[in-house]
Design a protein around this motif. Structure first.
Motif, PDB file in Angstrom:
ATOM      1  N   GLY A   1     -24.164 -24.820 -14.448  1.00  0.00           N
ATOM      2  CA  GLY A   1     -24.411 -25.950 -13.496  1.00  0.00           C
ATOM      3  C   GLY A   1     -23.297 -26.704 -13.578  1.00  0.00           C
ATOM      4  O   GLY A   1     -22.893 -27.728 -12.822  1.00  0.00           O
ATOM      5  N   ASP A   2     -22.196 -26.404 -14.308  1.00  0.00           N
ATOM      6  CA  ASP A   2     -20.900 -27.184 -14.546  1.00  0.00           C
ATOM      7  C   ASP A   2     -19.711 -26.464 -13.323  1.00  0.00           C
ATOM      8  O   ASP A   2     -18.653 -27.374 -13.358  1.00  0.00           O
ATOM      9  CB  ASP A   2     -20.366 -27.198 -15.776  1.00  0.00           C
ATOM     10  CG  ASP A   2     -21.234 -27.912 -16.678  1.00  0.00           C
ATOM     11  OD1 ASP A   2     -22.254 -28.569 -16.155  1.00  0.00           O
ATOM     12  OD2 ASP A   2     -21.129 -27.862 -17.879  1.00  0.00           O
ATOM     13  N   LEU A   3     -19.905 -25.370 -13.049  1.00  0.00           N
ATOM     14  CA  LEU A   3     -18.908 -24.786 -12.068  1.00  0.00           C
ATOM     15  C   LEU A   3     -18.015 -25.632 -11.402  1.00  0.00           C
ATOM     16  O   LEU A   3     -16.752 -25.685 -11.424  1.00  0.00           O
ATOM     17  CB  LEU A   3     -19.401 -23.600 -11.288  1.00  0.00           C
ATOM     18  CG  LEU A   3     -18.291 -22.619 -10.467  1.00  0.00           C
ATOM     19  CD1 LEU A   3     -17.151 -22.154 -11.305  1.00  0.00           C
ATOM     20  CD2 LEU A   3     -19.159 -21.680  -9.679  1.00  0.00           C
ATOM     21  N   HIS A   4     -18.776 -26.058 -10.185  1.00  0.00           N
ATOM     22  CA  HIS A   4     -18.135 -26.987  -9.103  1.00  0.00           C
ATOM     23  C   HIS A   4     -17.484 -28.270  -9.892  1.00  0.00           C
ATOM     24  O   HIS A   4     -16.411 -28.763  -9.334  1.00  0.00           O
ATOM     25  CB  HIS A   4     -18.942 -27.250  -7.964  1.00  0.00           C
ATOM     26  CG  HIS A   4     -19.513 -26.188  -7.412  1.00  0.00           C
ATOM     27  ND1 HIS A   4     -18.738 -25.066  -6.797  1.00  0.00           N
ATOM     28  CD2 HIS A   4     -20.715 -25.632  -7.203  1.00  0.00           C
ATOM     29  CE1 HIS A   4     -19.413 -24.151  -6.227  1.00  0.00           C
ATOM     30  NE2 HIS A   4     -20.655 -24.391  -6.524  1.00  0.00           N
ATOM     31  N   GLU A   5     -18.071 -28.904 -10.867  1.00  0.00           N
ATOM     32  CA  GLU A   5     -17.443 -30.102 -11.482  1.00  0.00           C
ATOM     33  C   GLU A   5     -16.142 -29.727 -12.191  1.00  0.00           C
ATOM     34  O   GLU A   5     -15.134 -30.325 -12.161  1.00  0.00           O
ATOM     35  CB  GLU A   5     -18.435 -30.780 -12.458  1.00  0.00           C
ATOM     36  CG  GLU A   5     -19.442 -31.389 -11.596  1.00  0.00           C
ATOM     37  CD  GLU A   5     -19.092 -32.503 -10.635  1.00  0.00           C
ATOM     38  OE1 GLU A   5     -18.057 -33.180 -11.059  1.00  0.00           O
ATOM     39  OE2 GLU A   5     -19.570 -32.501  -9.739  1.00  0.00           O
ATOM     40  N   VAL A   6     -16.156 -28.466 -12.793  1.00  0.00           N
ATOM     41  CA  VAL A   6     -14.957 -28.131 -13.514  1.00  0.00           C
ATOM     42  C   VAL A   6     -13.811 -27.592 -12.605  1.00  0.00           C
ATOM     43  O   VAL A   6     -12.695 -28.213 -12.600  1.00  0.00           O
ATOM     44  CB  VAL A   6     -15.401 -26.864 -14.357  1.00  0.00           C
ATOM     45  CG1 VAL A   6     -13.853 -26.200 -15.087  1.00  0.00           C
ATOM     46  CG2 VAL A   6     -16.228 -27.389 -15.596  1.00  0.00           C
ATOM     47  N   VAL A   7     -14.253 -26.964 -11.699  1.00  0.00           N
ATOM     48  CA  VAL A   7     -13.169 -26.838 -10.306  1.00  0.00           C
ATOM     49  C   VAL A   7     -12.631 -28.300  -9.934  1.00  0.00           C
ATOM     50  O   VAL A   7     -11.468 -28.160  -9.736  1.00  0.00           O
ATOM     51  CB  VAL A   7     -13.757 -25.907  -9.176  1.00  0.00           C
ATOM     52  CG1 VAL A   7     -12.739 -26.066  -7.956  1.00  0.00           C
ATOM     53  CG2 VAL A   7     -14.185 -24.656  -9.763  1.00  0.00           C
ATOM     54  N   LYS A   8     -13.374 -29.089  -9.618  1.00  0.00           N
ATOM     55  CA  LYS A   8     -13.031 -30.218  -9.200  1.00  0.00           C
ATOM     56  C   LYS A   8     -11.894 -31.013 -10.039  1.00  0.00           C
ATOM     57  O   LYS A   8     -10.962 -31.738  -9.776  1.00  0.00           O
ATOM     58  CB  LYS A   8     -14.152 -31.215  -8.973  1.00  0.00           C
ATOM     59  CG  LYS A   8     -13.702 -32.616  -8.155  1.00  0.00           C
ATOM     60  CD  LYS A   8     -14.970 -33.510  -7.957  1.00  0.00           C
ATOM     61  CE  LYS A   8     -15.993 -32.863  -7.104  1.00  0.00           C
ATOM     62  NZ  LYS A   8     -17.199 -33.843  -7.001  1.00  0.00           N
TER      63      LYS A   8
END
Length: 247
Positions: A177-184
């Motif tokens: 669930g953290d993928l896109h937040e980490v990318v950002k």
């Protein structure tokens, strides 16, 4: 798009490069179309589309091809692709998860089953091997982005769970669930990643000997040649000595 960089560097013959490149473009374009259709057609507002576009750019897909794939999602006559997952076993008892995007489930199932059975493997029921993998996020960068320490610190600060670095590049692992937040969070530090997607990370690895490895790589290569197959995940581990023999 098999997830083993050493295999791809060594096993892809020069004579097949044009065919491989064309097939890669097709797979990347299909993912772009599906991502655009599932969300907004704007990469800035659609994390999956942004990741698909970045992956295409990393493979030098022309801008016109990328835009056509995005535009295709809004056309009334556009194909409807279904996300399908197959699970099974390869040579040496290796567990495999095969992800596909298909507009014809029967065709894809037949082709995948034939490829697996003819190369020392067999398909299992849904859930037969996925319990031995963790569903996680995977962000990839080329080795040129920086050394392992720089990438590790940036990933840790961004909220990632683990980092694997080698001469082939950097793999940053996150909670699902953290993928896109980490990318950002990591993009301002390291730039846009080559890839960012949900992945299947094996909990334990299976070391494969020379004979089984040769057959396994043939199986993966056959699946990779199928336009419907997007990614092949496996829990195989091949020693450098065996890789050199197969080169």
């Amino acid at each position: 798009m098999a997830g083993h960089s050493k295999f791809k560097n060594i096993m892809h013959r020069k004579g097949a490069q044009d065919k491989k490149r064309s097939g890669m473009f097709s797979k990347l374009s299909r993912e772009i179309t599906v991502a655009a259709k599932m969300g907004l057609p704007d990469p800035d507002m659609n994390p999956r589309l942004r990741a698909a576009v970045n992956a295409a750019k990393a493979q030098s897909v022309p801008k016109d091809n990328i835009q056509r794939a995005i535009d295709k999602a809004s056309r009334s006559d556009a194909e409807t692709y279904e996300e399908i997952r197959y699970e099974g076993f390869g040579p040496g008892g290796v567990s495999l998860i095969i992800e596909a995007l298909s507009d014809n489930r029967n065709r894809t199932a037949t082709n995948v089953r034939i490829a697996v059975s003819r190369n020392g493997g067999n398909l299992g029921a849904s859930g037969s091997v996925s319990h031995a993998f963790d569903r996680v996020g995977l962000i990839t960068y080329p080795a040129s982005v920086g050394d392992a320490e720089k990438v590790f610190e940036a990933a840790l600060d961004a909220g990632a769970e683990d980092v694997t670095s080698s001469e082939d590049g950097h793999e940053i692992w996150t909670a699902q669930g953290d993928l896109h937040e980490v990318v950002k969070a990591i993009t301002p530090v390291l730039g846009e990643p080559e890839g960012a997607k949900l992945a299947w990370k094996p909990q334990t690895m299976v070391e494969v000997g020379e004979d089984d490895a040769a057959l396994l790589f043939k199986l993966i290569d056959t699946l990779d040649d199928d336009d419907d197959v997007q990614t092949v995940w496996g829990n195989y581990e091949v020693s450098d000595a065996v890789m050199e023999k197969l080169a």
